[in-house]
Design a protein around this motif. Structure first.
Motif, PDB file in Angstrom:
ATOM      1  N   LEU A 238       7.311  -2.461 -12.666  1.00 32.15           N
ATOM      2  CA  LEU A 238       6.848  -1.461 -11.710  1.00 32.15           C
ATOM      3  C   LEU A 238       7.298  -0.075 -12.154  1.00 32.15           C
ATOM      4  CD1 LEU A 238       8.237  -4.120 -10.005  1.00 32.15           C
ATOM      5  CD2 LEU A 238       6.741  -3.099  -8.288  1.00 32.15           C
ATOM      6  N   ALA A 284       0.271 -19.259 -16.653  1.00 34.63           N
ATOM      7  CA  ALA A 284      -0.442 -18.177 -15.986  1.00 34.63           C
ATOM      8  C   ALA A 284       0.445 -17.590 -14.893  1.00 34.63           C
ATOM      9  CB  ALA A 284      -1.734 -18.709 -15.369  1.00 34.63           C
ATOM     10  N   VAL A 285       0.250 -16.317 -14.623  1.00 32.58           N
ATOM     11  CA  VAL A 285       1.018 -15.658 -13.566  1.00 32.58           C
ATOM     12  C   VAL A 285       0.675 -16.301 -12.220  1.00 32.58           C
ATOM     13  CG1 VAL A 285       1.384 -13.496 -12.331  1.00 32.58           C
ATOM     14  CG2 VAL A 285       1.125 -13.486 -14.824  1.00 32.58           C
ATOM     15  N   SER A 286       1.687 -16.720 -11.499  1.00 34.44           N
ATOM     16  CA  SER A 286       1.478 -17.426 -10.243  1.00 34.44           C
ATOM     17  C   SER A 286       1.379 -16.447  -9.086  1.00 34.44           C
ATOM     18  CB  SER A 286       2.655 -18.390 -10.007  1.00 34.44           C
ATOM     19  OG  SER A 286       2.851 -18.623  -8.632  1.00 34.44           O
ATOM     20  N   ALA A 287       0.285 -16.543  -8.314  1.00 34.83           N
ATOM     21  CA  ALA A 287       0.121 -15.655  -7.167  1.00 34.83           C
ATOM     22  C   ALA A 287       1.269 -15.853  -6.184  1.00 34.83           C
ATOM     23  CB  ALA A 287      -1.225 -15.917  -6.480  1.00 34.83           C
ATOM     24  N   GLY A 288       1.656 -17.101  -5.974  1.00 35.78           N
ATOM     25  CA  GLY A 288       2.772 -17.374  -5.068  1.00 35.78           C
ATOM     26  C   GLY A 288       4.081 -16.803  -5.610  1.00 35.78           C
ATOM     27  N   VAL A 290       4.412 -14.129  -7.597  1.00 37.18           N
ATOM     28  CA  VAL A 290       4.374 -12.674  -7.436  1.00 37.18           C
ATOM     29  C   VAL A 290       4.667 -12.311  -5.981  1.00 37.18           C
ATOM     30  CG1 VAL A 290       2.878 -10.639  -7.512  1.00 37.18           C
ATOM     31  CG2 VAL A 290       2.785 -12.331  -9.359  1.00 37.18           C
ATOM     32  N   TYR A 291       4.069 -13.070  -5.083  1.00 38.08           N
ATOM     33  CA  TYR A 291       4.288 -12.807  -3.657  1.00 38.08           C
ATOM     34  C   TYR A 291       5.769 -12.937  -3.293  1.00 38.08           C
ATOM     35  CZ  TYR A 291       4.590 -13.867   1.290  1.00 38.08           C
ATOM     36  OH  TYR A 291       4.968 -13.886   2.605  1.00 38.08           O
ATOM     37  N   LEU A 294       7.899 -10.039  -4.715  1.00 40.16           N
ATOM     38  CA  LEU A 294       7.726  -8.782  -3.981  1.00 40.16           C
ATOM     39  C   LEU A 294       8.360  -8.873  -2.595  1.00 40.16           C
ATOM     40  CD1 LEU A 294       4.058  -7.849  -4.987  1.00 40.16           C
ATOM     41  CD2 LEU A 294       6.164  -6.680  -5.683  1.00 40.16           C
ATOM     42  N   ARG A 295       8.220 -10.023  -1.955  1.00 41.69           N
ATOM     43  CA  ARG A 295       8.803 -10.209  -0.626  1.00 41.69           C
ATOM     44  C   ARG A 295      10.329 -10.082  -0.686  1.00 41.69           C
ATOM     45  NH1 ARG A 295       8.492 -16.177   1.168  1.00 41.69           N
ATOM     46  NH2 ARG A 295      10.163 -16.215  -0.367  1.00 41.69           N
ATOM     47  N   GLN A 298      11.607  -6.601  -1.672  1.00 38.57           N
ATOM     48  CA  GLN A 298      11.497  -5.665  -0.552  1.00 38.57           C
ATOM     49  C   GLN A 298      12.557  -5.937   0.507  1.00 38.57           C
ATOM     50  OE1 GLN A 298       7.356  -4.519   0.862  1.00 38.57           O
ATOM     51  NE2 GLN A 298       6.819  -6.110  -0.601  1.00 38.57           N
ATOM     52  N   VAL A 304      10.563  -0.728  -2.564  1.00 37.92           N
ATOM     53  CA  VAL A 304       9.791  -1.383  -3.625  1.00 37.92           C
ATOM     54  C   VAL A 304       8.297  -1.356  -3.273  1.00 37.92           C
ATOM     55  CG1 VAL A 304       9.265  -3.667  -4.609  1.00 37.92           C
ATOM     56  CG2 VAL A 304      11.623  -2.798  -4.619  1.00 37.92           C
ATOM     57  N   ALA A 305       7.980  -1.379  -1.981  1.00 37.12           N
ATOM     58  CA  ALA A 305       6.567  -1.327  -1.562  1.00 37.12           C
ATOM     59  C   ALA A 305       5.874  -0.059  -2.040  1.00 37.12           C
ATOM     60  CB  ALA A 305       6.471  -1.426  -0.035  1.00 37.12           C
ATOM     61  N   LEU A 309       2.799  -1.288  -9.243  1.00 37.21           N
ATOM     62  CA  LEU A 309       2.912  -2.554  -9.982  1.00 37.21           C
ATOM     63  C   LEU A 309       2.003  -2.450 -11.195  1.00 37.21           C
ATOM     64  CD1 LEU A 309       3.867  -5.532 -10.135  1.00 37.21           C
ATOM     65  CD2 LEU A 309       1.860  -6.116  -8.767  1.00 37.21           C
ATOM     66  N   THR A 312       2.173  -7.691 -14.668  1.00 36.24           N
ATOM     67  CA  THR A 312       2.696  -9.000 -14.264  1.00 36.24           C
ATOM     68  C   THR A 312       2.594  -9.907 -15.485  1.00 36.24           C
ATOM     69  OG1 THR A 312       0.522  -9.727 -13.510  1.00 36.24           O
ATOM     70  CG2 THR A 312       1.951  -8.753 -11.860  1.00 36.24           C
TER      71      THR A 312
END
Lengths: 410, 410
Positions: A238, A284-288, A290-291, A294-295, A298, A304-305, A309, A312
């Motif tokens: 980031l 592969a980059v995992s959506a979960g 990344v979530y 970030l969660r 933060q 961080v919000a 970004l 990834t």
């Protein structure tokens, strides 16, 4: 060419290093500094786990229960880091910033306090901070954090800059951008004399060092199986807007509802956030993933919000059964030419011309100077007893079946 | 060259379209189909808002209170879409899948129900579903959703494929990859005769159509100021692993704690998730935006966590004060050569040779066929009274000051 030829024929280079990640390059660099002629073999230097790595030099905060052997190695490597980095100047992006371990909630604080008790018992300096103290050091920390510990001994380096700095110093002639297909053995089956490359040519070397991480699984001709498995991680990069700089000055390692997350600030105003550990077989980059990163980031640093970004990445790290590296020589009993002398003591004699240095898992960057030192000591004929616990043949129970077809040169 | 020359000199092309996003290309395509010689001017076709857009054709579900004028245009465009897409075949990636509007909690359900009442009052078909019915249509929906509405009239298209399909049909000769610097006016200041390009050359055209989105702000020589502002959006692209296909078959538009989120499934097994609306002046991907999209998408479809996140994009859309496009001709009273006839009725006479088509905000893809139809009607000399509400000079109160220096050709 028979075995005798292989021995008498002068090697093209002194040392062939298979793998141009941080570990392979660190070994190549140290070997080159020792006056040896070194060539590194890698189709794409610096694009594996090193490309993703955050580069924390965190011997203390990465300490886990009952990994005392590993702790000795990580502390030794942390000690070696300044001397290793000095000739590279500031190009490797190393920062002597401290580390803050931050607890998201009361349970996380208890877990960190329990770990601190063990860390202190090992003589590792960990200083508890009140939330107020932590926030006076790092004002962007969330008011809702439950506590923090300062670890002044843990620092960081920028692995991409480290890779670039070493590659620049080795020079383009020292890198062969090809895949190493297999080890080449002398005719007597007792000595490795180089590697066979993807184009069919052979690179002859007095010593061959296998340092290509998970890639070692595809290298034919190894005398023992290397129990490596991919442990995937997602990692975020980031950019901190000018108005928020510095977001944090220390590396912030958090435990948030029992899950680790870290925020590593770079000198250029960027921030690295990692890292998940997945064994789901997906690079592969995992959506979960990344979530969650970030969660949890933060939760520790709400601003961080507000960051950009911009990257990834997902990469696999080479895990081993005991989370420790596969580092050293291999007993000759596993070599293709060895007699079936089941009763002989292990390690009595090692395969000549071969060193293995892989399986660094989450510690590759931290352990690079130690791996480099240990390998060059082995090249010099010195084996430090302290590191025998990391021998690559420690898991071997039966002779490796896959080496046979690569056992002898034509 | 004086004004008379400009009128008598044959134009190099019939139509110059400034801007090769979806709207500009759609207009160019329709104009080319009408037999005109068309050239599109854009330094980087398809890389602006069109590159990010999810491509929902959602006249019904995008309806907002008190946007009746816009509803007429969006419904007209939805009606035109099949005929517009037909000659492009399946290359544009259009899917006739329906849309499910899903409520995250009871308050979200009430908000969607209130909107439905208004939608139904406008004759728009919206069918309420129980959670059980919704989950039988889309089994991956979370059990915890509060309700859903099916909108069979709303479909989707893949804007990147649409751009590629039109560019391929126009041919490379029809695209000038340069920035348009300014409009070129005839000497009498009453007619636009083309555009001046970044390299200093002029493209002469019988009609010039300004369709470059927010880029129109930097186009010199416009007779009226165009009140455009950038509304940024973050958008994610994910890959559904084979084991989870299809993740969803309908476009899923959610309201989660009052915030909109949508999941648009593509025929190739990918999923587009959007979209935040930010007016923070940053064209960088927002970490907080990505976090919120993943959080809210997972609230509706938990398996989103299992997908690969392979692209994050941020782009600005051209917003206008009333969220409606700036589409049509401009009254001659704003032209550089116009007498100060403050008392003349507006629109009595329009600037010749100029059409504006920008400010499509969140509706660019949906409104492309209508924009194309309206522009070609204007080229043919037909102005449909229904669309006068979208004239680009509707916000103009005073003559545009910036056009003066571009008012006359040499």
């Amino acid at each position: 060419m028979d075995g005798r030829d292989a021995v008498t024929h002068p090697a093209e280079v002194d040392v062939a290093v298979v793998g141009a990640g941080v570990v392979g390059l660190g070994i190549a660099w140290e070997a080159a500094c020792s006056g040896r002629r070194v060539v590194v073999v890698d189709p794409a230097p610096g694009t594996g786990a090193s490309f993703a790595a955050a580069g924390m030099l965190a011997a203390v905060s990465e300490y886990h229960y009952q990994e005392e052997d590993l702790l000795g190695l990580t502390l030794e490597s942390a000690r070696l880091w300044p001397g290793f980095a000095r000739p590279l100047g500031t190009e490797a992006g190393n920062l002597s910033t401290p580390t803050l371990c931050v607890a998201g909630d009361a349970a996380d604080r208890q877990a960190l306090a329990d770990l601190r008790a063990v860390q202190e018992a090992h003589g590792l300096g960990v200083r508890p901070l009140t939330v107020r103290e932590a926030r006076s050091l790092e004002p962007m920390l969330a008011p809702a954090i439950a506590g923090a510990f300062e670890i002044t001994a843990d620092h960081q380096v920028d692995p991409r800059r480290l890779v670039a700095a070493i590659l620049a110093r080795l020079g383009t002639g020292a890198v062969i951008r090809q895949r190493a297909e297999s080890l080449v053995w002398a005719g007597d089956g007792a000595r490795v004399v180089g590697v066979r490359l993807a184009d069919g040519s052979e690179l002859r070397a007095g010593e061959t060092i296998v340092a290509n991480g998970l890639g070692a699984r595809e290298l034919a001709g190894l005398p023992v199986p290397l129990p490596l498995r991919p442990v995937y991680g997602d990692i975020l990069r980031l950019r901190v807007p000018e108005s928020l700089r510095p977001l944090v000055t220390a590396t912030v390692r958090g435990l948030v509802r029992g899950k680790p997350v870290y925020l590593v600030p770079r000198a250029d105003g960027t921030l690295v956030i990692g890292a998940t550990q997945r064994e789901d077989g997906s690079d592969a980059v995992s959506a979960g993933g990344v979530y969650e990163l970030l969660r949890d980031a933060q939760a520790l640093v709400p601003a961080v919000a507000e960051l950009e970004l911009y990257e990834t990445t997902a990469r696999a790290r080479p895990g081993t059964p005991d989370n420790a590296p596969l580092l050293g020589r291999v007993a000759a009993r596993w070599a293709p030419g060895a007699a079936d002398d089941g009763g002989a003591p292990p390690h009595a004699q090692d395969v000549a011309g071969l060193i293995v240095a892989t399986g660094f898992f989450r510690h590759g960057v931290l352990l690079t100077p130690a791996a480099a030192r240990i390998c060059v000591d082995l090249l010099d004929g010195r084996a430090d007893e302290r590191w025998h616990a990391f021998r690559p043949d420690r898991f071997a129970r039966v002779p490796h079946e896959t080496h046979a077809s690569y056992g002898r040169t034509a």
